[in-house]
Scaffold this motif. Structure first.
Motif, PDB file in Angstrom:
ATOM      1  N   ALA A 114      -4.834   3.537 -15.225  1.00  0.00           N
ATOM      2  CA  ALA A 114      -5.050   2.574 -14.225  1.00  0.00           C
ATOM      3  C   ALA A 114      -3.708   1.613 -13.444  1.00  0.00           C
ATOM      4  O   ALA A 114      -3.436   2.050 -12.653  1.00  0.00           O
ATOM      5  CB  ALA A 114      -5.171   1.183 -14.428  1.00  0.00           C
ATOM      6  N   PHE A 115      -2.823   2.724 -14.464  1.00  0.00           N
ATOM      7  CA  PHE A 115      -1.304   2.446 -14.026  1.00  0.00           C
ATOM      8  C   PHE A 115      -0.425   3.351 -13.710  1.00  0.00           C
ATOM      9  O   PHE A 115      -0.544   3.088 -12.056  1.00  0.00           O
ATOM     10  CB  PHE A 115      -0.541   2.187 -15.252  1.00  0.00           C
ATOM     11  N   ARG A 116      -1.508   4.485 -13.303  1.00  0.00           N
ATOM     12  CA  ARG A 116      -0.731   5.711 -12.365  1.00  0.00           C
ATOM     13  C   ARG A 116      -1.595   5.676 -10.872  1.00  0.00           C
ATOM     14  O   ARG A 116      -1.086   5.618  -9.935  1.00  0.00           O
ATOM     15  CB  ARG A 116      -1.356   6.906 -13.343  1.00  0.00           C
ATOM     16  N   ASP A 117      -2.416   4.741 -10.362  1.00  0.00           N
ATOM     17  CA  ASP A 117      -3.722   4.725  -9.561  1.00  0.00           C
ATOM     18  C   ASP A 117      -3.639   3.219  -9.307  1.00  0.00           C
ATOM     19  O   ASP A 117      -4.079   2.721  -8.233  1.00  0.00           O
ATOM     20  CB  ASP A 117      -4.862   5.004 -10.237  1.00  0.00           C
ATOM     21  N   LEU A 118      -2.648   2.193 -10.002  1.00  0.00           N
ATOM     22  CA  LEU A 118      -2.269   1.279  -9.513  1.00  0.00           C
ATOM     23  C   LEU A 118      -2.187   0.798  -7.672  1.00  0.00           C
ATOM     24  O   LEU A 118      -3.099  -0.124  -7.436  1.00  0.00           O
ATOM     25  CB  LEU A 118      -1.135   0.035 -10.349  1.00  0.00           C
ATOM     26  N   ASP A 119      -1.230   2.193  -7.332  1.00  0.00           N
ATOM     27  CA  ASP A 119      -1.697   1.647  -5.442  1.00  0.00           C
ATOM     28  C   ASP A 119      -3.043   1.918  -5.244  1.00  0.00           C
ATOM     29  O   ASP A 119      -2.981   1.132  -4.256  1.00  0.00           O
ATOM     30  CB  ASP A 119      -0.674   2.571  -5.251  1.00  0.00           C
ATOM     31  N   ARG A 120      -3.948   2.076  -5.532  1.00  0.00           N
ATOM     32  CA  ARG A 120      -4.764   2.164  -5.216  1.00  0.00           C
ATOM     33  C   ARG A 120      -6.060   1.245  -4.986  1.00  0.00           C
ATOM     34  O   ARG A 120      -7.024   0.631  -4.084  1.00  0.00           O
ATOM     35  CB  ARG A 120      -5.933   3.384  -5.753  1.00  0.00           C
ATOM     36  N   PHE A 121      -5.657   0.314  -6.411  1.00  0.00           N
ATOM     37  CA  PHE A 121      -6.222  -1.254  -6.630  1.00  0.00           C
ATOM     38  C   PHE A 121      -6.136  -2.276  -5.166  1.00  0.00           C
ATOM     39  O   PHE A 121      -5.029  -1.976  -5.059  1.00  0.00           O
ATOM     40  CB  PHE A 121      -5.982  -1.169  -7.660  1.00  0.00           C
ATOM     41  N   GLU A 122      -7.148  -2.213  -5.290  1.00  0.00           N
ATOM     42  CA  GLU A 122      -7.301  -3.759  -3.851  1.00  0.00           C
ATOM     43  C   GLU A 122      -7.795  -4.698  -4.428  1.00  0.00           C
ATOM     44  O   GLU A 122      -9.349  -4.897  -4.526  1.00  0.00           O
ATOM     45  CB  GLU A 122      -7.116  -3.571  -2.750  1.00  0.00           C
ATOM     46  N   GLY A 123      -7.148  -6.303  -4.592  1.00  0.00           N
ATOM     47  CA  GLY A 123      -8.316  -7.437  -5.598  1.00  0.00           C
ATOM     48  C   GLY A 123      -7.822  -8.203  -6.402  1.00  0.00           C
ATOM     49  O   GLY A 123      -6.450  -7.905  -6.030  1.00  0.00           O
ATOM     50  N   ASP A 124      -8.575  -9.025  -6.605  1.00  0.00           N
ATOM     51  CA  ASP A 124      -8.376 -10.748  -7.498  1.00  0.00           C
ATOM     52  C   ASP A 124      -7.699 -10.257  -9.297  1.00  0.00           C
ATOM     53  O   ASP A 124      -8.824  -8.745  -8.937  1.00  0.00           O
ATOM     54  CB  ASP A 124      -8.925 -11.432  -7.249  1.00  0.00           C
ATOM     55  N   ALA A 125      -8.019 -11.117  -9.852  1.00  0.00           N
ATOM     56  CA  ALA A 125      -8.173 -10.306 -11.389  1.00  0.00           C
ATOM     57  C   ALA A 125      -9.683  -9.891 -11.531  1.00  0.00           C
ATOM     58  O   ALA A 125      -9.717  -9.069 -12.851  1.00  0.00           O
ATOM     59  CB  ALA A 125      -8.054 -12.024 -12.009  1.00  0.00           C
ATOM     60  N   ASP A 126     -10.663 -10.663 -11.559  1.00  0.00           N
ATOM     61  CA  ASP A 126     -12.235 -10.003 -11.154  1.00  0.00           C
ATOM     62  C   ASP A 126     -12.535  -8.865 -11.370  1.00  0.00           C
ATOM     63  O   ASP A 126     -12.420  -7.666 -11.801  1.00  0.00           O
ATOM     64  CB  ASP A 126     -13.202 -11.404 -10.589  1.00  0.00           C
ATOM     65  N   GLY A 127     -11.447  -8.472  -9.890  1.00  0.00           N
ATOM     66  CA  GLY A 127     -11.984  -7.207  -9.553  1.00  0.00           C
ATOM     67  C   GLY A 127     -10.758  -6.464 -10.345  1.00  0.00           C
ATOM     68  O   GLY A 127     -11.693  -5.230 -11.014  1.00  0.00           O
ATOM     69  N   PHE A 128     -10.162  -6.518 -10.580  1.00  0.00           N
ATOM     70  CA  PHE A 128      -9.515  -5.291 -11.837  1.00  0.00           C
ATOM     71  C   PHE A 128      -9.946  -5.466 -12.789  1.00  0.00           C
ATOM     72  O   PHE A 128      -9.766  -4.366 -13.309  1.00  0.00           O
ATOM     73  CB  PHE A 128      -7.673  -6.247 -11.716  1.00  0.00           C
ATOM     74  N   ARG A 129     -10.088  -6.605 -13.315  1.00  0.00           N
ATOM     75  CA  ARG A 129     -11.436  -6.404 -14.362  1.00  0.00           C
ATOM     76  C   ARG A 129     -12.614  -5.587 -14.642  1.00  0.00           C
ATOM     77  O   ARG A 129     -12.557  -4.840 -15.189  1.00  0.00           O
ATOM     78  CB  ARG A 129     -11.671  -7.966 -15.141  1.00  0.00           C
ATOM     79  N   GLY A 130     -12.946  -5.818 -13.501  1.00  0.00           N
ATOM     80  CA  GLY A 130     -14.105  -5.041 -13.276  1.00  0.00           C
ATOM     81  C   GLY A 130     -13.807  -3.163 -13.248  1.00  0.00           C
ATOM     82  O   GLY A 130     -14.169  -1.867 -13.317  1.00  0.00           O
ATOM     83  N   TRP A 131     -12.473  -3.146 -12.459  1.00  0.00           N
ATOM     84  CA  TRP A 131     -11.783  -1.865 -11.905  1.00  0.00           C
ATOM     85  C   TRP A 131     -11.304  -1.145 -13.510  1.00  0.00           C
ATOM     86  O   TRP A 131     -11.592  -0.247 -14.211  1.00  0.00           O
ATOM     87  CB  TRP A 131     -10.629  -2.264 -11.043  1.00  0.00           C
ATOM     88  N   ILE A 132     -10.720  -2.278 -14.090  1.00  0.00           N
ATOM     89  CA  ILE A 132      -9.923  -1.089 -15.388  1.00  0.00           C
ATOM     90  C   ILE A 132     -11.280  -1.143 -16.573  1.00  0.00           C
ATOM     91  O   ILE A 132     -11.039  -0.113 -16.990  1.00  0.00           O
ATOM     92  CB  ILE A 132      -9.505  -2.444 -15.897  1.00  0.00           C
ATOM     93  N   THR A 133     -12.533  -2.003 -16.296  1.00  0.00           N
ATOM     94  CA  THR A 133     -13.394  -1.668 -16.898  1.00  0.00           C
ATOM     95  C   THR A 133     -13.707  -0.446 -17.441  1.00  0.00           C
ATOM     96  O   THR A 133     -14.126   0.863 -17.619  1.00  0.00           O
ATOM     97  CB  THR A 133     -14.587  -2.711 -17.259  1.00  0.00           C
ATOM     98  N   THR A 134     -14.608  -0.038 -14.973  1.00  0.00           N
ATOM     99  CA  THR A 134     -15.281   1.009 -14.961  1.00  0.00           C
ATOM    100  C   THR A 134     -13.484   2.436 -16.029  1.00  0.00           C
ATOM    101  O   THR A 134     -14.801   3.232 -16.417  1.00  0.00           O
ATOM    102  CB  THR A 134     -14.969   0.707 -13.607  1.00  0.00           C
ATOM    103  N   ILE A 135     -12.434   2.601 -15.353  1.00  0.00           N
ATOM    104  CA  ILE A 135     -11.663   3.839 -15.860  1.00  0.00           C
ATOM    105  C   ILE A 135     -12.009   3.339 -17.847  1.00  0.00           C
ATOM    106  O   ILE A 135     -12.485   4.608 -17.789  1.00  0.00           O
ATOM    107  CB  ILE A 135     -10.773   2.821 -15.017  1.00  0.00           C
TER     108      ILE A 135
END
Length: 183
Positions: free
Chosen positions: A57-78
């Protein structure tokens, strides 16, 4: 799931490189993520899988766009993808032929007496959830423990929201039955 005030702004600041914001987001997201991974891969490997997920997630953080809920979903998927990779790898890994008698002599540095009642209860709940079929266990963890809505949980699992709701319902029903059968 109820968020701390300002977690959305912490995610935005984290995306801009703010280390303090990253620590805040990590402290808010890591504990429930670790509980989810414990159900998937077991307590012994959950920390390692979580570390791999955070590193990606840290390596790919530049690809993430969204809010806290979106981040929680993104890191959980990873994390889920890392957990599935870990499980596939573990199936191919040979097991030790070492006799169990030799294991008794190994030193144990854990302080069993230092564990709190809350941790024991949490571990018991996670162990009980882990007895469910995998789709139900994941749905229960994502919906009930991590607090994701059905569409977010569905994106994480690669399923339809209705299928996630149904799996969570079946899992919760099985858990209720197991609890009612205990003495």
């Amino acid at each position: 799931m109820a968020r701390e005030d300002g977690l959305d702004s912490a995610v935005a600041a984290m995306r801009s490189g703010d280390e303090a914001a990253f620590r805040r987001v990590y402290r808010a997201v890591q504990p429930p993520l670790l509980r989810y991974l414990t159900v998937l891969v077991g307590a012994a490997d959950a920390e390692d899988v979580a570390s791999e997920a955070w590193a990606q997630a840290f390596r790919d953080l530049d690809r993430f766009e969204g809010d806290a809920d979106g981040f929680r979903g993104w890191i959980t998927t990873i994390a889920r993808n890392r957990a599935l990779d870990h499980l596939r790898h573990a199936r191919r890994r040979p097991t030790s032929d070492e006799p169990v008698e030799r294991m008794v002599e190994l030193r144990d540095d854990s302080d069993v007496e230092g564990d709190t009642l809350g941790r024991v209860q949490s571990e018991a709940v996670l162990a009980l959830i882990a007895t469910l079929p995998r789709d139900q266990a994941e749905a229960v963890m994502l919906r009930t423990v991590l607090g994701f809505d059905a569409p977010t949980a569905a994106r994480i699992l690669g399923k339809r929201p209705g299928a996630v709701r149904a799996a969570a319902h079946r899992g919760l029903r099985q858990l209720a039955k197991k609890l009612s059968e205990e003495p």
